[in-house]
Design an enzyme around this catalytic site. Structure first.
Site, mmCIF file in Angstrom:
data_model
loop_
_atom_site.group_PDB
_atom_site.id
_atom_site.type_symbol
_atom_site.label_atom_id
_atom_site.label_comp_id
_atom_site.label_asym_id
_atom_site.label_seq_id
_atom_site.Cartn_x
_atom_site.Cartn_y
_atom_site.Cartn_z
ATOM 1 N N TYR A 145 5.425 -9.488 -1.171
ATOM 2 C CA TYR A 145 5.154 -9.863 0.217
ATOM 3 C C TYR A 145 6.337 -10.621 0.823
ATOM 4 O O TYR A 145 6.563 -10.566 2.024
ATOM 5 C CB TYR A 145 3.916 -10.763 0.302
ATOM 6 C CG TYR A 145 2.598 -10.033 0.405
ATOM 7 C CD1 TYR A 145 2.235 -9.079 -0.539
ATOM 8 C CD2 TYR A 145 1.704 -10.325 1.432
ATOM 9 C CE1 TYR A 145 1.029 -8.428 -0.460
ATOM 10 C CE2 TYR A 145 0.484 -9.678 1.519
ATOM 11 C CZ TYR A 145 0.151 -8.730 0.573
ATOM 12 O OH TYR A 145 -1.060 -8.090 0.658
ATOM 13 N N LYS A 194 1.576 -5.462 -14.525
ATOM 14 C CA LYS A 194 1.963 -4.083 -14.865
ATOM 15 C C LYS A 194 3.200 -4.200 -15.752
ATOM 16 O O LYS A 194 4.295 -3.727 -15.428
ATOM 17 C CB LYS A 194 2.220 -3.292 -13.566
ATOM 18 C CG LYS A 194 2.437 -1.813 -13.768
ATOM 19 C CD LYS A 194 1.170 -1.041 -14.117
ATOM 20 C CE LYS A 194 1.487 0.423 -14.367
ATOM 21 N NZ LYS A 194 0.294 1.172 -14.852
ATOM 22 N N ASP A 226 -4.029 -1.299 -13.548
ATOM 23 C CA ASP A 226 -4.870 -0.103 -13.402
ATOM 24 C C ASP A 226 -6.137 -0.249 -14.229
ATOM 25 O O ASP A 226 -7.245 0.051 -13.770
ATOM 26 C CB ASP A 226 -4.090 1.186 -13.737
ATOM 27 C CG ASP A 226 -3.284 1.111 -15.028
ATOM 28 O OD1 ASP A 226 -3.189 0.010 -15.636
ATOM 29 O OD2 ASP A 226 -2.740 2.150 -15.443
ATOM 30 N N ASP A 250 -4.407 -9.056 -3.760
ATOM 31 C CA ASP A 250 -4.895 -8.517 -2.485
ATOM 32 C C ASP A 250 -5.783 -7.309 -2.740
ATOM 33 O O ASP A 250 -6.890 -7.203 -2.207
ATOM 34 C CB ASP A 250 -3.693 -8.129 -1.611
ATOM 35 C CG ASP A 250 -4.124 -7.510 -0.298
ATOM 36 O OD1 ASP A 250 -5.026 -8.069 0.351
ATOM 37 O OD2 ASP A 250 -3.571 -6.458 0.087
ATOM 38 N N ASP A 254 -10.407 -6.949 -2.775
ATOM 39 C CA ASP A 254 -11.228 -6.048 -1.954
ATOM 40 C C ASP A 254 -12.195 -5.259 -2.839
ATOM 41 O O ASP A 254 -13.346 -5.031 -2.463
ATOM 42 C CB ASP A 254 -10.354 -5.067 -1.153
ATOM 43 C CG ASP A 254 -9.871 -5.662 0.170
ATOM 44 O OD1 ASP A 254 -9.726 -6.899 0.248
ATOM 45 O OD2 ASP A 254 -9.644 -4.887 1.126
HETATM 46 C C1 IPM Z 1 -5.705 -10.679 2.895
HETATM 47 C C2 IPM Z 1 -5.178 -9.740 3.933
HETATM 48 C C3 IPM Z 1 -3.729 -10.087 4.266
HETATM 49 C C4 IPM Z 1 -2.925 -9.970 2.980
HETATM 50 C C5 IPM Z 1 -3.109 -9.239 5.400
HETATM 51 C C6 IPM Z 1 -3.913 -9.320 6.676
HETATM 52 C C7 IPM Z 1 -1.682 -9.612 5.651
HETATM 53 O O1 IPM Z 1 -5.317 -8.418 3.512
HETATM 54 O O2 IPM Z 1 -5.632 -11.911 3.092
HETATM 55 O O3 IPM Z 1 -6.223 -10.206 1.873
HETATM 56 O O4 IPM Z 1 -2.521 -8.864 2.600
HETATM 57 O O5 IPM Z 1 -2.681 -10.997 2.344
HETATM 58 MG MG MG Z 2 -6.463 -8.180 1.750
#
Ligand code: IPM
Ligand code: MG
Length: 373
Positions: A145, A194, A226, A250, A254
């Site tokens: 990032y 990884k 993975d 990140d 999710d």
């Molecule tokens: C998160 C989001 C952010 C990230 C984006 C919006 C930049 O997806 O906080 O998980 O990737 O960190």
């Molecule tokens: Mg995110």
């Protein structure tokens, strides 16, 4: 005597559904202040797309200065189609990365918990879902990032690159936090990398393994990313604390959110050595829901609870909000993203009203006996 606190909280509602969900969290914080005699002073500042529109910058200097002075920061979300044409580096998301960097927030904690009233909506069959309760410790101030980004060449012959780098020190400080967290929980740490391909991951694995010797009580296991993605889906019960890099965290968070019902449910806390902690639901700005009173405020409300517990040491207050939340869910009130078979589907504001009513009722029951019993 109950401990009464006085704190300044900077609110950064941002874009999309950010203002709606932050409104819900603020209402809950105010109820908490009134019930327990605390004082929460709130100041609001722009970040993200709205800040670009108003000031030309996604993180205005005034916003940053206010955050530096605060006891805690509560952020909604940034981004939306209105700013999608802007180049990487000038978008609302840059404001988010800049605040993480400027406040030195290298730790990002994301709890993944399957709440009892929501068991039926997990995409896992109930025999698989087991008891899902783990924490992802995501490195937040380094990695790909924050490496060099670029695009060279032109007209169909371009080359783009994003550089990932980690130093020993960056890995040590996040791993130490994760080990300490695991020590206080189930004493298991899963480190995700990884290392069969990436040099950064090889350094990550070596460093985490070396630190492990200082935490003999914690069982350390290494996973390739993975495999970790697969294990989260197949057998999430095995995880207690997971530590990983910025990008892997990140992605995996999710996946974890989906398992426990919705990305709308997950709060997060970011902190570092100096600056104030920042609390932020992980769901993003969800432009398709914005302005329709349809967003799920639970991620933001759980951010408020997390702030009370982790930053202000107010355990009873946090527990009160979480119990009221579970009672609201058990009564069947749900936003559309977490609706089950017999749910009453409500919008963001109505959900919040039901939750606040449950808070009032619980307070009525608990107050006479003293809080925290
Ligand atoms: C998160 C989001 C952010 C990230 C984006 C919006 C930049 O997806 O906080 O998980 O990737 O960190
Ligand atoms: Mg995110």
């Amino acid at each position: 005597m109950m401990n009464k606190v006085s704190k300044t909280i900077v609110l950064l509602p941002g874009d999309g559904i950010g203002p709606e969900v932050i409104g819900a969290a603020v209402a809950v914080l105010q109820d908490c202040a009134a019930e327990f005699g605390h004082r929460f002073t709130q100041e609001e500042f722009p970040i993200g797309g709205i800040a670009i529109d108003r000031t030309g910058a996604p993180l205005p200097a005034e916003t940053l200065a206010a955050c530096r002075k605060a006891d805690a920061v509560l952020l909604g979300a940034v981004g939306g189609p209105r700013w999608d044409a802007l180049p990487v580096g000038k978008r609302p998301e840059s404001g988010l990365l800049a605040i993480r960097k400027e406040l030195g927030l290298y730790i990002n904690l994301r709890p993944i918990q399957l709440r009892k009233p929501l068991r039926e909506i997990s995409p896992l069959k109930s025999e698989r879902a087991g008891h899902i309760d783990f924490e992802i410790v995501r490195e937040l101030a380094g990695g790909i990032y924050f490496g060099e980004h670029g695009t060279e060449g032109r007209n169909g012959g371009e080359r783009a690159f994003d550089v990932e780098s980690y130093t020993t020190g960056e890995i040590e400080r996040i791993a130490e936090y994760a080990f300490a967290r695991a020590e206080r929980r189930g004493r298991q740490l899963a480190s995700v990398d990884k290392a069969n391909i990436l040099s950064t991951s090889a350094l990550w694995r070596r460093t985490v393994a070396r630190l492990g010797a200082a935490y003999p009580e914690v069982r350390l296991e290494h996973f390739y990313v993975d495999n970790a993605a697969m294990q989260i889906v197949l057998a999430p019960e095995q995880f207690d604390v997971m530590v990983t890099s910025n990008m892997f965290g990140d992605i995996l968070s999710d996946a974890g959110a989906a398992l426990v019902g919705s990305i709308g449910l997950i709060p997060s806390m970011s902190c570092g050595a100096a600056g104030p902690p920042l609390f932020e639901p992980i769901h993003g700005s969800a432009p398709q829901l914005a302005g329709r009173d349809a967003a799920c405020p639970i991620g933001a409300i759980l951010c408020a609870a997390m702030m009370l517990r982790e930053s202000f040491g107010l355990e009873a207050e946090a527990g009160w909000i979480e119990s009221a939340l579970d009672r609201t869910l058990a009564a069947g009130y749900r936003t559309a993203d977490i609706a089950g078979r017999d749910s009453t589907i409500v919008g963001c504001s109505q959900f919040t009203s039901h939750l606040r009513e449950e808070m009032r009722q619980l307070a009525g029951q608990l107050e006479p006996y003293g809080w925290g019993v």
